[in-house]
Design an enzyme around this catalytic site. Structure first.
Site, short mmCIF file in Angstrom:
data_model
loop_
_atom_site.label_atom_id
_atom_site.label_comp_id
_atom_site.label_asym_id
_atom_site.label_seq_id
_atom_site.Cartn_x
_atom_site.Cartn_y
_atom_site.Cartn_z
CG ASP A 137 3.16 107.16 144.59
OD1 ASP A 137 3.45 107.43 145.74
OD2 ASP A 137 2.85 106.02 144.21
CD1 TRP A 161 -2.15 107.47 150.19
CD2 TRP A 161 -3.64 106.15 151.20
NE1 TRP A 161 -2.53 106.48 149.29
CE2 TRP A 161 -3.44 105.67 149.89
CE3 TRP A 161 -4.55 105.48 152.01
CZ2 TRP A 161 -4.09 104.55 149.38
CZ3 TRP A 161 -5.21 104.37 151.51
CH2 TRP A 161 -4.98 103.90 150.20
CG PHE A 193 -3.74 102.72 144.10
CD1 PHE A 193 -4.63 103.52 144.79
CD2 PHE A 193 -3.19 101.64 144.77
CE1 PHE A 193 -4.97 103.26 146.12
CE2 PHE A 193 -3.51 101.36 146.10
CZ PHE A 193 -4.40 102.17 146.78
CD GLU A 298 4.54 100.64 147.09
OE1 GLU A 298 3.47 100.29 147.58
OE2 GLU A 298 5.14 101.65 147.49
C1 FRU Z 1 3.50 104.11 146.38
C2 FRU Z 1 2.08 103.59 146.35
C3 FRU Z 1 1.77 102.94 145.02
C4 FRU Z 1 0.29 103.06 144.93
C5 FRU Z 1 0.05 104.40 145.56
C6 FRU Z 1 -1.24 104.53 146.29
O1 FRU Z 1 3.72 105.16 147.24
O2 FRU Z 1 1.88 102.69 147.42
O3 FRU Z 1 2.25 101.63 144.90
O4 FRU Z 1 -0.18 103.01 143.61
O5 FRU Z 1 1.11 104.62 146.46
O6 FRU Z 1 -1.49 105.82 146.68
#
Ligand code: FRU
Length: 545
Positions: A137, A161, A193, A298
């Site tokens: 993000d 990730w 995050f 999100e």
């Molecule tokens: C969206 C998400 C967010 C979170 C982040 C973690 O892609 O799942 O909700 O903060 O990625 O990397």
């Protein structure tokens, strides 16, 4: 190959691991070197590394897929006085042999330099990417003193990730980005995050989710225009017992003279308010029964556009073609509560491609603009796309507006005007990084292809008022069953001109009036250098680098 190319080292020191058992090892760190280069094998299990200082205190923790039998690439860890790695291995294979046999022990190197040069085939030419490692993000985007700031979810210790940090890049024109030092690394409240930034006088204030045992909201203040931040000593500022409680987005609401925070909580958005950015009061929730609920909500954003308010709600899974996508609601906000003006069942998507997620806007953009950027991927296969040195790019910047169709108000999406300024010379045929403008009369078909027979077909059906993009034969589609697909968008009336942005591994198509946007990744083995257009006329432009 990647291993060799990343190892431009000016000093190499001997590595002497202490293997204490099948699952445990220690590694004494070389005090004279700046970095340790860690070999990664993406199919491996994670090794949990605790970094200890000279007083045996843990200064950092990170999870790295240390190579066992093959090196995919190296990642650097900057030693900064660290003395020892305490490494815990995981996974079945650990039972079979002593860790001293693993490739990682033979390949670990100490070095004074890490070469992050951009050499990868699919690395976009004019889209923002991290220098190396994983990105998801966009976070904390804001504009101040002529500079656009983009932070992003970042893993510097692998191109998948993990270990969420905030990376940081800046730009003066939304097209050319300059890498800045990493902004936040995980701390003892959790990994960092997604979140947002606001400007308050000369301060920049960041809000992010501390993802520890629970997700809580934290705050940090910058006195140097977002280059470095000091975390607030009263963190976390908001807690909850809900498992999904994240992605704070903050803005100033003039009528009540309060700061507003919108948070994604399971399948609803919660609104909080504050007078001082530290004490937050719960105001209301929005979402029950509205829009799409096939996944977790999100990365919210809430802002005024003309005389209405738009609530952005990214959702995963549940997108129109599977996986991640950005839905939005149009309505009103009174400082306490968001009210959607559509019937609950109405679902609106901001982009009808498969690779457009986590869209949020820049705080404080000039000229009253609402500029957004998305992460150009999809959680269905983001960790598997065929790149290694880095994974993921952002979309080009887009400006939002409103338009009416039938009974409904929709959000329009056009490439930001900076993309026009980036237009270069006219070209005879498409290249790996170009803009294709197609004037259409009635329906049209556009086929981009290469000599390998790989192709992407786009079709505008004027009678059905739809636009499709077919990437089933676009190149490498084998890394995920969810990747090959045909995406389809409503065009809400007729289209006169399409603007299509190609950049090595992505295609973004826009109706010039903003009524349709479609973003899809593609991985052709060589660039599409051929174009065939039926029912329209194409003009191709290079993009100034
Ligand atoms: C969206 C998400 C967010 C979170 C982040 C973690 O892609 O799942 O909700 O903060 O990625 O990397």
């Amino acid at each position: 190959m990647m291993g060799v190319m990343l190892m431009t080292v000016s000093a190499i020191a001997q590595v002497t691991p202490m293997v204490l058992g099948d699952k445990h090892a220690m590694l004494r760190l070389d005090e004279k070197s700046k970095y340790i280069l860690l070999p990664v094998q993406e199919t491996e299990e994670i090794a949990a590394i605790a970094v200890l200082d000279g007083s045996n205190n843990m200064v950092q923790r990170m999870n790295v897929k240390l190579a066992v039998d093959r090196v995919d690439y190296f990642v650097p860890y900057e030693l900064k006085g660290a003395k020892l790695f305490d490494i815990e291995f995981h996974g079945d294979r650990r039972q079979k042999g002593a860790v001293s046999e693993f490739t990682c022990w033979k390949e670990i190197t100490f070095a004074d330099k890490f070469d992050a040069a951009n050499r990868e085939h699919f690395r976009p030419a004019y889209h923002h990417t991290p220098q190396y490692g994983w990105m998801n993000d966009p976070n904390g985007m804001f504009y101040k003193d002529g500079v656009w700031h983009l932070y992003y979810q970042y893993n510097p210790y692998g191109s998948q990730w993990e270990n969420m940090h905030w990376g940081h890049s800046t730009s003066k024109d939304l097209v050319h980005w300059e890498a800045q030092p990493v902004t936040f690394e995980p701390d003892w409240l959790g990994s960092i995050f997604s979140g947002s930034c606001i400007t308050n006088g000369s301060d920049v204030v960041a809000f992010y989710t501390s993802a520890g045992h629970h997700q809580t909201q934290s705050m940090a203040v910058s006195k140097d225009n977002g280059l470095t931040f000091v975390k607030y000593e009263g963190n976390p500022v908001i807690t909850s017992d809900k498992p999904d409680f994240r992605d704070p987005n903050v803005f100033w609401y003039e009528s009540t003279k309060r700061w507003i925070m919108i948070l994604a909580v399971g399948q609803e958005m919660q609104i909080y308010s504050s007078a001082d950015l530290k004490d937050w009061k719960y105001e209301s929730s929005f979402g029950q029964e509205y829009g799409n609920h096939s996944g977790v909500w999100e990365c919210p954003d809430l802002f005024k556009l003309d005389d209405k308010w738009v609530l952005i709600c990214n959702i995963n899974p549940g997108g129109p073609f599977g996986g991640s996508a950005t839905q939005y609601f149009v309505g009103q906000f009174d400082g306490h509560k968001f009210t959607c003006e559509s019937m609950p069942k109405v679902t609106k998507w901001l982009d009808y491609g498969k690779d457009h997620y986590a869209t949020v806007s820049f705080y404080n953009a000039p000229e009253n603009r609402r500029v957004v950027m998305a992460w150009m991927s999809n959680w269905q296969y983001a960790n598997q796309v065929p790149t290694k040195q880095f994974r993921s790019a952002n979309s080009i910047a887009r400006d939002l507006g409103l338009f009416e169709f039938g009974e409904e108000t929709y959000v329009s999406v056009v490439p930001s005007k900076e993309m026009l300024a980036a237009r270069g010379a006219k070209l005879k045929q498409p290249t790996e990084a170009c803009e294709i403008v197609v004037d259409v009369k009635g329906g049209a078909e556009i086929v981009l292809s290469n000599a390998k027979g790989e192709q992407v077909t786009m079709k505008y059906d004027a009678s059905k008022q739809t636009f499709i993009m077919d990437r089933t034969k676009s190149g490498d589609v084998s890394f995920s069953e969810a990747f090959p697909c045909v995406t389809k968008a409503p065009t809400y009336g007729s289209m006169k001109q399409l603007r299509i942005f190609v950049d090595r591994c992505s295609i973004e198509a826009f109706d010039v009036e903003g009524k349709m946007a479609m973003t899809n990744l593609v991985f052709p083995s060589e660039p599409y250098n051929n174009i065939k257009v039926k029912g329209g006329k194409a003009t191709i432009y290079s993009i100034k680098n």
